[in-house]
Design a protein around this motif. Structure first.
Motif, PDB file in Angstrom:
ATOM      1  N   ALA A   1       0.825  -1.207   0.000  1.00 55.84           N
ATOM      2  CA  ALA A   1       0.000   0.000   0.000  1.00 55.84           C
ATOM      3  C   ALA A   1       0.860   1.259   0.000  1.00 55.84           C
ATOM      4  N   ARG A   2       2.102   1.105   0.428  1.00 54.79           N
ATOM      5  CA  ARG A   2       3.076   2.193   0.351  1.00 54.79           C
ATOM      6  C   ARG A   2       4.109   1.806  -0.691  1.00 54.79           C
TER       7      ARG A   2
ATOM      8  N   GLY B   1      -9.846   1.327   6.095  1.00 51.98           N
ATOM      9  CA  GLY B   1      -9.044   0.701   5.052  1.00 51.98           C
ATOM     10  C   GLY B   1      -9.343   1.217   3.654  1.00 51.98           C
ATOM     11  N   TRP B   2     -10.502   1.882   3.493  1.00 54.29           N
ATOM     12  CA  TRP B   2     -10.876   2.415   2.176  1.00 54.29           C
ATOM     13  C   TRP B   2     -10.691   3.923   2.070  1.00 54.29           C
ATOM     14  N   VAL B   3     -10.366   4.589   3.150  1.00 57.24           N
ATOM     15  CA  VAL B   3     -10.153   6.043   3.102  1.00 57.24           C
ATOM     16  C   VAL B   3      -8.905   6.335   2.275  1.00 57.24           C
ATOM     17  N   PRO B   4      -9.001   7.187   1.271  1.00 53.10           N
ATOM     18  CA  PRO B   4      -7.828   7.476   0.433  1.00 53.10           C
ATOM     19  C   PRO B   4      -6.635   7.950   1.272  1.00 53.10           C
ATOM     20  N   GLY B   5      -5.508   7.329   1.051  1.00 49.82           N
ATOM     21  CA  GLY B   5      -4.280   7.713   1.748  1.00 49.82           C
ATOM     22  C   GLY B   5      -4.031   6.967   3.040  1.00 49.82           C
TER      23      GLY B   5
ATOM     24  N   VAL C   1      -0.502   5.415   4.905  1.00 48.82           N
ATOM     25  CA  VAL C   1      -0.013   5.859   6.213  1.00 48.82           C
ATOM     26  C   VAL C   1       0.157   4.667   7.144  1.00 48.82           C
ATOM     27  N   MET C   2      -0.825   3.756   7.144  1.00 47.82           N
ATOM     28  CA  MET C   2      -0.736   2.589   8.022  1.00 47.82           C
ATOM     29  C   MET C   2       0.441   1.702   7.650  1.00 47.82           C
TER      30      MET C   2
ATOM     31  N   THR D   1       3.585   3.346   8.816  1.00 48.95           N
ATOM     32  CA  THR D   1       3.774   3.213  10.263  1.00 48.95           C
ATOM     33  C   THR D   1       4.320   1.836  10.603  1.00 48.95           C
ATOM     34  N   LEU D   2       3.797   0.797   9.947  1.00 49.37           N
ATOM     35  CA  LEU D   2       4.308  -0.551  10.190  1.00 49.37           C
ATOM     36  C   LEU D   2       5.768  -0.682   9.778  1.00 49.37           C
ATOM     37  N   THR D   3       6.156  -0.012   8.729  1.00 53.11           N
ATOM     38  CA  THR D   3       7.528  -0.098   8.251  1.00 53.11           C
ATOM     39  C   THR D   3       8.516   0.395   9.291  1.00 53.11           C
ATOM     40  N   GLY D   4       8.055   1.283  10.188  1.00 54.80           N
ATOM     41  CA  GLY D   4       8.878   1.689  11.315  1.00 54.80           C
ATOM     42  C   GLY D   4       9.519   3.044  11.201  1.00 54.80           C
ATOM     43  N   ASP D   5       9.224   3.798  10.135  1.00 51.23           N
ATOM     44  CA  ASP D   5       9.960   5.046   9.938  1.00 51.23           C
ATOM     45  C   ASP D   5       9.099   6.306  10.024  1.00 51.23           C
ATOM     46  N   ARG D   6       7.940   6.232  10.683  1.00 54.57           N
ATOM     47  CA  ARG D   6       7.087   7.406  10.819  1.00 54.57           C
ATOM     48  C   ARG D   6       7.482   8.238  12.030  1.00 54.57           C
ATOM     49  N   ARG D   7       7.352   9.553  11.898  1.00 50.17           N
ATOM     50  CA  ARG D   7       7.459  10.439  13.051  1.00 50.17           C
ATOM     51  C   ARG D   7       6.243  11.355  13.166  1.00 50.17           C
TER      52      ARG D   7
END
Length: 397
Positions: free
Chosen positions: A88-89, A370-374, A378-379, A382-388
């Motif tokens: 998704a990203r 899960g259907w909201v654009p964008g 973002v989720m 966040t899972l990837t670990g690099d969000r601030r």
């Protein structure tokens, strides 16, 4: 610098290896006489993989692990609530389902291969700023006396959620146990039943069954349960637990049937006002769970610990005083850690709590989110670990 790293977990072993590679005089102090991995499988995100790559450990880690590219959440009856892929990203890296023992063996091996001095059975009892550096005292395993290890320029507290270094330096701000923990087990999965998916099935907010691909041919089972009920559930035996878990397991029922022993896990929320203290010609600094223990909701703990280790190593190569370098380290890590701490705290009431009225609205909203654009992007980020933050990412310096 002369550096004492307290703790031989993920953060401690990685920090010791990275600092040694940069020319520091490092010794590792570990309270266990025979250190071994403790716990179930780890969800190692892309950020943690980057640090392992810089230690030349990523390829052997991948060879011993399973790619986890999707997260699937379902209600008790199997109704799909969320099916999120890392794709998704764009260009994101999936997680690895890692056996904790494999990660421990690789990092422990890295410490051993470098010839870093290692003191086992060394339980730290005092960390005190004094003239000439930070004095470290350990308990004498042969009697009641303490043993002074001398002065260090830097003491790294990598000694986990109940950190003695954090307490000795007075760095604690928040430290409380979560009411909910889990029972867990690791079972064989030679046929790859778990495939590439972390599977979670919910029954309200009080019961969750999680199944994580672990290592090359195993799976970790997690059963959410209040900590004050762990003893009774363990005393009742595995067969009693299976009756409850099998009803929620769906296609993973064969893995539930393979569980022979359950072990308890508890979680703590830890935060500090500052991750370091300077005094007496030296300093102490915290990494990993000693600085920011949190619930495992986002599977970020190991990746955040590895990011701490790398950032500290880079910080110590900068110019300026030791205080200025540690201030830079603290500033680099603050916003990144805060994002994951906030989200894990926010998620606990929704997924592991006695607030049962939150269950139905959660189950109704998750498919919409899960259907909201964008939002999937973002989720996944966040899972990837690099969000601030919602709009900003964090990169290894």
């Amino acid at each position: 610098m002369r550096v004492a790293v307290v703790g031989l977990g993920t953060a401690g072993a990685a920090t010791a290896a990275l600092l040694f590679d940069r020319g520091h005089d490092v010794v590792v102090l570990e309270q266990a006489d025979d250190p071994r991995p403790v716990g179930a499988g780890i969800w190692l995100q892309a950020l943690g993989q980057q640090v392992l790559d810089r230690l030349d450990l990523l390829e052997p880690m991948r060879a011993a692990s399973r790619v986890v590219s999707r997260v699937r959440m379902e209600g008790r009856g199997g109704r799909r609530l969320l099916d999120l892929g890392y794709d998704a990203r764009p260009a994101s890296t999936p997680a690895l389902g890692v056996h904790r023992g494999d990660l421990f063996a690789l990092l422990f091996g890295a410490v051993r291969a470098r010839g870093i001095p290692l003191e086992l059975g060394a339980r730290v009892t005092a960390v005190e700023p004094r003239t000439g550096g930070i004095a470290v005292t350990v308990a004498d395993p042969g009697g009641p006396d303490a043993r002074d290890l001398g002065r260090f320029d830097l003491v790294v507290g990598a000694d986990g959620t109940r950190s003695e270094v954090r307490a000795a330096l007075g760095l604690g701000h928040r430290d409380r146990a979560y009411r909910y923990g889990a029972l867990w087990a690791i079972v064989p999965d030679p046929d790859g039943l778990t495939s590439d998916t972390l599977h979670q099935r919910f029954d309200g907010t009080r019961r969750t069954l999680g199944v994580l691909p672990t290592g090359a041919d195993r799976a970790s089972i997690f059963w959410s349960l209040r900590t004050d009920r762990h003893a009774a559930a363990l005393a009742a035996g595995v067969e009693r637990w299976r009756a409850d878990a099998r009803a929620m397991a769906g296609p993973y029922a064969p893995l539930v049937d393979a569980v022979e022993e359950l072990l308890p896990a508890t979680y703590r929320a830890v935060s500090v006002r500052s991750s370091y203290r300077v005094g007496g010609g030296g300093a102490g600094v915290l990494v990993g769970d000693a600085a920011h223990a949190m619930s495992p909701q986002l599977g970020a703990g190991s990746s955040l610990a590895l990011a701490d280790a790398w950032t500290l190593a880079v910080a110590l190569e900068r110019g300026g005083s030791l205080a200025e370098r540690l201030e830079w380290y603290d500033d680099q890590r603050r916003a990144h850690v805060r994002w994951y701490r906030w989200w894990t705290r926010a998620m606990m009431p929704l997924f592991q709590s006695d607030l049962t009225p939150l269950g139905p609205p959660r189950d109704a909203l998750l498919p919409v989110v899960g259907w909201v654009p964008g939002m999937p992007r973002v989720m996944a980020g966040t899972l990837t670990g690099d969000r601030r933050s919602l709009r900003r990412t964090w990169r290894l310096p």
